[in-house]
Design an enzyme around this catalytic site. Structure first.
Site, PDB file in Angstrom:
ATOM      1  N   HIS A  99     -48.133 -28.550   9.276  1.00 52.29           N
ATOM      2  CA  HIS A  99     -47.439 -27.511  10.155  1.00 52.29           C
ATOM      3  C   HIS A  99     -46.173 -27.875  10.797  1.00 52.29           C
ATOM      4  O   HIS A  99     -46.118 -28.751  11.367  1.00 52.29           O
ATOM      5  CB  HIS A  99     -48.432 -26.772  11.245  1.00 52.29           C
ATOM      6  CG  HIS A  99     -47.691 -25.764  11.933  1.00 52.29           C
ATOM      7  ND1 HIS A  99     -46.961 -24.829  11.546  1.00 52.29           N
ATOM      8  CD2 HIS A  99     -47.801 -25.573  13.497  1.00 52.29           C
ATOM      9  CE1 HIS A  99     -46.471 -23.905  12.533  1.00 52.29           C
ATOM     10  NE2 HIS A  99     -46.976 -24.634  13.579  1.00 52.29           N
TER      11      HIS A  99
ATOM     12  N   CYS B 231     -50.942 -20.244  13.650  1.00 51.73           N
ATOM     13  CA  CYS B 231     -50.251 -21.131  12.407  1.00 51.73           C
ATOM     14  C   CYS B 231     -51.210 -22.012  11.775  1.00 51.73           C
ATOM     15  O   CYS B 231     -50.624 -22.412  10.719  1.00 51.73           O
ATOM     16  CB  CYS B 231     -49.501 -22.159  13.291  1.00 51.73           C
ATOM     17  SG  CYS B 231     -48.210 -21.641  14.732  1.00 51.73           S
TER      18      CYS B 231
ATOM     19  N   ASN C 225     -40.159 -23.024  12.966  1.00 51.31           N
ATOM     20  CA  ASN C 225     -41.457 -22.823  12.877  1.00 51.31           C
ATOM     21  C   ASN C 225     -41.952 -21.615  12.626  1.00 51.31           C
ATOM     22  O   ASN C 225     -41.600 -20.520  13.509  1.00 51.31           O
ATOM     23  CB  ASN C 225     -41.822 -23.202  14.429  1.00 51.31           C
ATOM     24  CG  ASN C 225     -43.713 -23.240  14.353  1.00 51.31           C
ATOM     25  OD1 ASN C 225     -44.147 -22.493  13.613  1.00 51.31           O
ATOM     26  ND2 ASN C 225     -44.178 -23.663  15.423  1.00 51.31           N
TER      27      ASN C 225
HETATM   28  O1  UT7 Z   1     -46.750 -23.503  16.260  1.00 51.08           O
HETATM   29  C1  UT7 Z   1     -47.696 -23.548  17.213  1.00 51.08           C
HETATM   30  C2  UT7 Z   1     -47.982 -24.758  17.978  1.00 51.08           C
HETATM   31  N1  UT7 Z   1     -46.595 -25.068  18.716  1.00 51.08           N
HETATM   32  C3  UT7 Z   1     -46.322 -26.112  18.863  1.00 51.08           C
HETATM   33  O2  UT7 Z   1     -46.823 -27.219  18.402  1.00 51.08           O
HETATM   34  C4  UT7 Z   1     -44.929 -26.336  19.825  1.00 51.08           C
HETATM   35  C5  UT7 Z   1     -45.375 -27.874  20.785  1.00 51.08           C
HETATM   36  N2  UT7 Z   1     -44.319 -27.909  21.585  1.00 51.08           N
HETATM   37  C6  UT7 Z   1     -43.286 -28.360  21.274  1.00 51.08           C
HETATM   38  O3  UT7 Z   1     -42.807 -28.510  20.352  1.00 51.08           O
HETATM   39  C7  UT7 Z   1     -42.344 -28.770  22.737  1.00 51.08           C
HETATM   40  O4  UT7 Z   1     -43.164 -28.614  23.951  1.00 51.08           O
HETATM   41  C8  UT7 Z   1     -40.979 -28.079  23.185  1.00 51.08           C
HETATM   42  C9  UT7 Z   1     -40.186 -28.238  21.740  1.00 51.08           C
HETATM   43  C10 UT7 Z   1     -41.356 -26.561  23.050  1.00 51.08           C
HETATM   44  C11 UT7 Z   1     -40.340 -28.527  24.332  1.00 51.08           C
HETATM   45  O5  UT7 Z   1     -40.174 -29.913  24.292  1.00 51.08           O
HETATM   46  P1  UT7 Z   1     -41.000 -30.841  25.385  1.00 51.08           P
HETATM   47  O6  UT7 Z   1     -40.375 -32.351  25.146  1.00 51.08           O
HETATM   48  O7  UT7 Z   1     -42.289 -30.655  25.543  1.00 51.08           O
HETATM   49  O8  UT7 Z   1     -40.153 -30.305  26.722  1.00 51.08           O
HETATM   50  P2  UT7 Z   1     -40.528 -29.755  28.097  1.00 51.08           P
HETATM   51  O9  UT7 Z   1     -41.217 -28.512  28.009  1.00 51.08           O
HETATM   52  O10 UT7 Z   1     -41.493 -30.809  28.768  1.00 51.08           O
HETATM   53  O11 UT7 Z   1     -39.474 -29.590  29.166  1.00 51.08           O
HETATM   54  C12 UT7 Z   1     -38.502 -30.895  29.471  1.00 51.08           C
HETATM   55  C13 UT7 Z   1     -37.330 -30.743  29.761  1.00 51.08           C
HETATM   56  C14 UT7 Z   1     -37.560 -29.698  31.174  1.00 51.08           C
HETATM   57  O12 UT7 Z   1     -36.604 -30.211  32.302  1.00 51.08           O
HETATM   58  P3  UT7 Z   1     -36.892 -31.477  33.458  1.00 51.08           P
HETATM   59  O13 UT7 Z   1     -38.005 -30.914  34.177  1.00 51.08           O
HETATM   60  O14 UT7 Z   1     -37.352 -32.648  32.487  1.00 51.08           O
HETATM   61  O15 UT7 Z   1     -35.649 -31.530  34.165  1.00 51.08           O
HETATM   62  C15 UT7 Z   1     -37.435 -28.301  30.944  1.00 51.08           C
HETATM   63  O16 UT7 Z   1     -36.898 -27.621  31.830  1.00 51.08           O
HETATM   64  O17 UT7 Z   1     -36.416 -29.918  29.286  1.00 51.08           O
HETATM   65  C16 UT7 Z   1     -36.338 -28.698  29.953  1.00 51.08           C
HETATM   66  N3  UT7 Z   1     -36.293 -27.404  28.792  1.00 51.08           N
HETATM   67  C17 UT7 Z   1     -35.083 -27.273  28.213  1.00 51.08           C
HETATM   68  N4  UT7 Z   1     -33.789 -27.486  28.095  1.00 51.08           N
HETATM   69  C18 UT7 Z   1     -32.987 -26.875  27.310  1.00 51.08           C
HETATM   70  C19 UT7 Z   1     -37.292 -26.818  28.284  1.00 51.08           C
HETATM   71  N5  UT7 Z   1     -36.720 -25.885  27.464  1.00 51.08           N
HETATM   72  C20 UT7 Z   1     -35.462 -26.195  27.410  1.00 51.08           C
HETATM   73  C21 UT7 Z   1     -34.591 -25.770  26.267  1.00 51.08           C
HETATM   74  N6  UT7 Z   1     -33.364 -26.165  26.422  1.00 51.08           N
HETATM   75  N7  UT7 Z   1     -34.954 -24.612  25.392  1.00 51.08           N
END
Ligand code: UT7
Length: 336
Positions: A261, A122, A292
């Protein structure tokens, strides 16, 4: 011993033209959610994404790049034959060799320009702008075409919860060349290979000589541990952005535009807060419509701000990009 001539102080360098290509098919969250047990509301709240675009079979890394580049060349007032180098930042050109850049140069009519691909995920576009600026200043090229392009839908698993709703397709290109007033600051860039596994292709490409056909199996799609990347980007990248302003001898008050980005709207918000951006600074939020697009996200977001009238040619913009590696790069530019 005969001395080689030392490089002369280079010319002022700037972005001379910008072009983008957005694939035709708009994909709303509703089309993504069933395969990952998610919801439109979760995706909007956690990432800011409302829609993204997926390229069709006839919209390739090469064809999207050529379309974006033609616009960039036209805006720059540069003919393809005047290009000395074509740099393509991408991770989704699915041939290890030859490069996408060589074919793009050929299709543009830029032959015999030097041509190569650059793998910095990226951050690739900002890496490319830095290289191009240095090439022009050092005299190894006069005009360089820098393209950020991805067809991530080819290497994204639609059933993977942490990537399928984020990654998308598109292309952006700029022409870097000599001008009267310098328009590209020194880059601040780096890598953190201790976090190598956080975003990666799951399995390597198959090894041809491997006698065991079973061992060639494995997914070549992307995997990401989203939350550690999210925390790294939200905290560490604001520091890199501040260093970039310091190196350029600027403060946030001098900026007109902030183009990070387009990884996640919450990362953009966190960086804007940490930088204490004043209200007059326009912030790129192209991720809402575009998803993205990795190496393409910065030029796409740049074009959107200009097309929407939120930024103008000549505005001072802070660019920062970060991704798999982990790698990052940032610079201040005058908008083309
Ligand atoms: O481009 C290159 C660089 N990339 C980035 O910069 C991406 C950086 N990361 C992100 O943008 C975020 O981490 C995400 C958008 C991918 C995920 O958001 P998050 O706030 O970090 O969520 P998380 O992985 O901590 O998950 C939170 C909750 C979990 O449930 P519990 O354990 O709180 O019950 C996950 O199981 O959300 C759940 N979850 C989802 N729920 C619905 C994880 N993915 C999903 C999903 N839909 N797709």
């Amino acid at each position: 011993m005969t001395a080689l001539p030392a490089p002369t102080p280079g010319p002022a360098v700037a972005l001379l033209g910008l072009g983008v290509y957005r694939p035709a098919r708009v994909v709303p969250n509703a089309e993504i959610v069933d395969l990952i047990g998610s919801s439109d509301e979760w995706i909007r709240t956690r990432s800011g994404i409302e829609t993204r675009r997926f390229a069709g079979a006839d919209e390739t890394v090469v064809s999207m790049s050529v379309a974006a580049s033609r616009t960039a060349l036209e805006q720059a007032g540069i003919a393809a034959e005047q290009l000395d180098c074509v740099v393509v930042a991408t991770v989704s050109h699915l041939l290890q060799t030859p490069s996408a850049a060589a074919m793009i140069a050929e299709q543009l009519g830029a032959t015999p320009a030097a041509a190569f691909d650059l793998s910095a995920a990226c951050a690739g576009f900002c890496y490319g702008v830095s290289l191009a600026s240095d090439m022009v200043r050092a005299g190894s090229a006069q005009h360089v075409l820098v393209i950020g392009v991805e067809k991530l839908s080819d290497i994204t698993d639609p059933t993977d919860r942490s990537t399928s709703f984020i990654f998308a397709d598109g292309a952006g290109a700029v022409v870097v060349g000599p001008t009267d007033e310098h328009g590209i600051s020194p880059v601040v860039w780096g890598s953190d290979g201790a976090r190598y596994d956080l975003i990666r292709q799951e399995a390597p490409w198959p090894v041809k000589v491997d006698p065991d056909p079973e061992s060639e199996k494995g997914s070549h799609t992307l995997r990401m541990e989203g939350n550690p990347v999210f925390r790294w980007a939200s905290f560490e990248m604001a520091k890199v952005a501040k260093q970039t302003l310091e190196r350029a001898g600027l403060t946030v008050d001098d900026l007109d535009v902030f183009i990070p980005h387009q990884a996640n709207m919450r990362i953009t918000d966190a960086m804007a807060r940490a930088l204490k951006l004043p209200p007059h600074v326009a912030i790129a939020r192209d991720i809402a419509q575009q998803g993205n697009t990795s190496a393409a996200s910065v030029p796409l977001a740049m074009e959107r701000l200009i097309a929407d009238g939120e930024a103008r040619r000549g505005d001072l913009a802070l660019l920062i990009a970060f991704g798999a590696g982990l790698v990052y790069a940032a610079q201040v530019v005058r908008l083309p």
